[in-house]
Design an enzyme around this catalytic site. Structure first.
Site, mmCIF file in Angstrom:
data_model
loop_
_atom_site.group_PDB
_atom_site.id
_atom_site.type_symbol
_atom_site.label_atom_id
_atom_site.label_comp_id
_atom_site.label_asym_id
_atom_site.label_seq_id
_atom_site.Cartn_x
_atom_site.Cartn_y
_atom_site.Cartn_z
ATOM 1 N N ASP A 140 -11.389 2.880 4.480
ATOM 2 C CA ASP A 140 -11.865 1.501 4.372
ATOM 3 C C ASP A 140 -13.392 1.428 4.310
ATOM 4 O OD1 ASP A 140 -9.920 -0.541 4.216
ATOM 5 O OD2 ASP A 140 -9.308 -0.154 6.287
ATOM 6 N N LYS A 175 0.845 -1.203 0.000
ATOM 7 C CA LYS A 175 0.000 0.000 0.000
ATOM 8 C C LYS A 175 0.886 1.261 0.000
ATOM 9 C CE LYS A 175 -3.876 -2.456 2.023
ATOM 10 N NZ LYS A 175 -4.696 -2.835 3.182
ATOM 11 N N GLN A 198 -4.796 -1.703 9.587
ATOM 12 C CA GLN A 198 -4.754 -3.001 8.908
ATOM 13 C C GLN A 198 -5.405 -4.077 9.783
ATOM 14 O OE1 GLN A 198 -3.796 -3.423 5.751
ATOM 15 N NE2 GLN A 198 -4.075 -5.633 5.749
HETATM 16 N N1 GUN Z 1 -7.092 -6.736 5.708
HETATM 17 C C1 GUN Z 1 -7.391 -7.389 4.557
HETATM 18 N N2 GUN Z 1 -7.979 -6.551 3.676
HETATM 19 C C2 GUN Z 1 -8.062 -5.347 4.285
HETATM 20 C C3 GUN Z 1 -8.577 -4.078 3.865
HETATM 21 O O1 GUN Z 1 -9.105 -3.884 2.758
HETATM 22 N N3 GUN Z 1 -8.471 -3.079 4.796
HETATM 23 C C4 GUN Z 1 -7.934 -3.282 6.043
HETATM 24 N N4 GUN Z 1 -7.892 -2.243 6.868
HETATM 25 N N5 GUN Z 1 -7.448 -4.448 6.441
HETATM 26 C C5 GUN Z 1 -7.508 -5.471 5.568
#
Ligand code: GUN
Length: 287
Positions: free
Chosen positions: A120, A53, A97
């Site tokens: 998110d 990311k 995350q």
């Molecule tokens: N863990 C797996 N996919 C995601 C996501 O799209 N956002 C977040 N914050 N954690 C994740």
């Protein structure tokens, strides 16, 4: 029939080009979009996702702030960190995350995030807005799947779509997006009866179980010419894999997404898009 590969890397590239243009435009207006990530503990898979990311942000000119508190951080301390990021005017998007270590509560954590920084789309105001078709920031994986369908002109209107996932990050927001695109949507889960029949009745199968010991999507579950989008990422026989073996199911489909190289890159691309949207919202700019 041998289907067309839904190439998530190619679609993600096209999104990144547009995001980079918006970043330049915002910078010319004195706004430098910035994403803050919070990675608690040392889960190696999560660390890889967060690293990807950051790398993608860098590619399009989005600034990043990296927070990596230790596994034993308390809920109070984590909430205080989020409060600090909420108050920081140079931070436009906040991503915690998931999953979190088991002593921390995901709901209590994500609901601390200001809705306008919630890249998110997990906070109650953003979930509510999505459910009435007025979304501001939508969960990245579901919106990435819709973008993939648009890119390949995969019609959603009037189609029977099955989602095999009911999580807050994937299945539930995806249900709303598909419904808004006039699809007829069925959401399935571990207690669903006769999943094979539902799959065989579907024009589009979106699968995200992520555990081959419990579930594998096989060609006998797919109607000839259906579309398969594989959201799962799991390890199978030492390799990254989805719920289906791409080489096996592509013979039966009109379009199918592989793992890796399918939905994964789209989740990252849509995070970039959400971050610039959040940066624009912070200054009342329409993009
Ligand atoms: N863990 C797996 N996919 C995601 C996501 O799209 N956002 C977040 N914050 N954690 C994740």
């Amino acid at each position: 029939m041998t289907g067309v590969k839904i190439d998530g890397i190619e679609v993600a590239k096209s999104i990144k080009v547009k995001v980079a243009e918006i970043v330049n435009d915002l910078k010319s207006k004195g706004i430098s979009p910035c994403l803050a990530t919070v990675l608690v503990g040392d889960n190696p898979a999560s660390a890889t996702y967060v690293r990807n990311k950051h790398k993608a942000c860098e590619e399009v000119g989005i600034l990043t702030k990296d927070h990596t508190p230790p596994t034993d951080i308390t809920q109070d301390e984590l909430n205080k960190l989020i409060e600090k990021l909420n108050a920081d005017e140079t931070v436009h998007g906040i991503l915690v995350q998931l999953p979190l270590p088991s002593h921390l509560n995901e709901f209590n954590t994500t609901t601390q995030i200001l809705p306008e920084k919630d890249v998110d789309g997990l906070t109650p105001p953003n979930v509510g807005l999505l459910s009435i078709g007025k979304a501001m920031l939508v969960a990245c994986t579901p919106s990435g799947i819709i973008e993939m369908c648009k890119y390949y002109n995969i019609e959603l209107e009037g189609k029977n779509v099955v989602i095999i996932n009911r999580s807050n990050l994937v299945g539930k927001p995806l249900y709303h997006l598909l419904l808004q695109n006039n699809a007829t949507v069925t959401t399935c889960h571990s207690k669903t009866k006769d999943l094979k029949k539902i799959c065989l009745d579907s024009d589009i199968i979106i699968t995200g179980v992520g555990n081959r010991e419990i579930f594998k999507l096989t060609p006998d579950m797919i109607k000839e010419g259906a579309v398969v989008i594989d959201v799962a990422t799991t390890r199978h026989e030492g390799k990254l894999a989805g719920d289906a073996d791409y080489a096996e199911i592509i013979e039966k489909t009109s379009y199918a997404s592989p793992v890796p190289g399918g939905v994964g890159p789209m989740t990252v691309a849509m995070l970039l898009k959400n971050t610039v949207t959040a940066a624009a919202i912070s200054k009342g700019i329409d993009i």
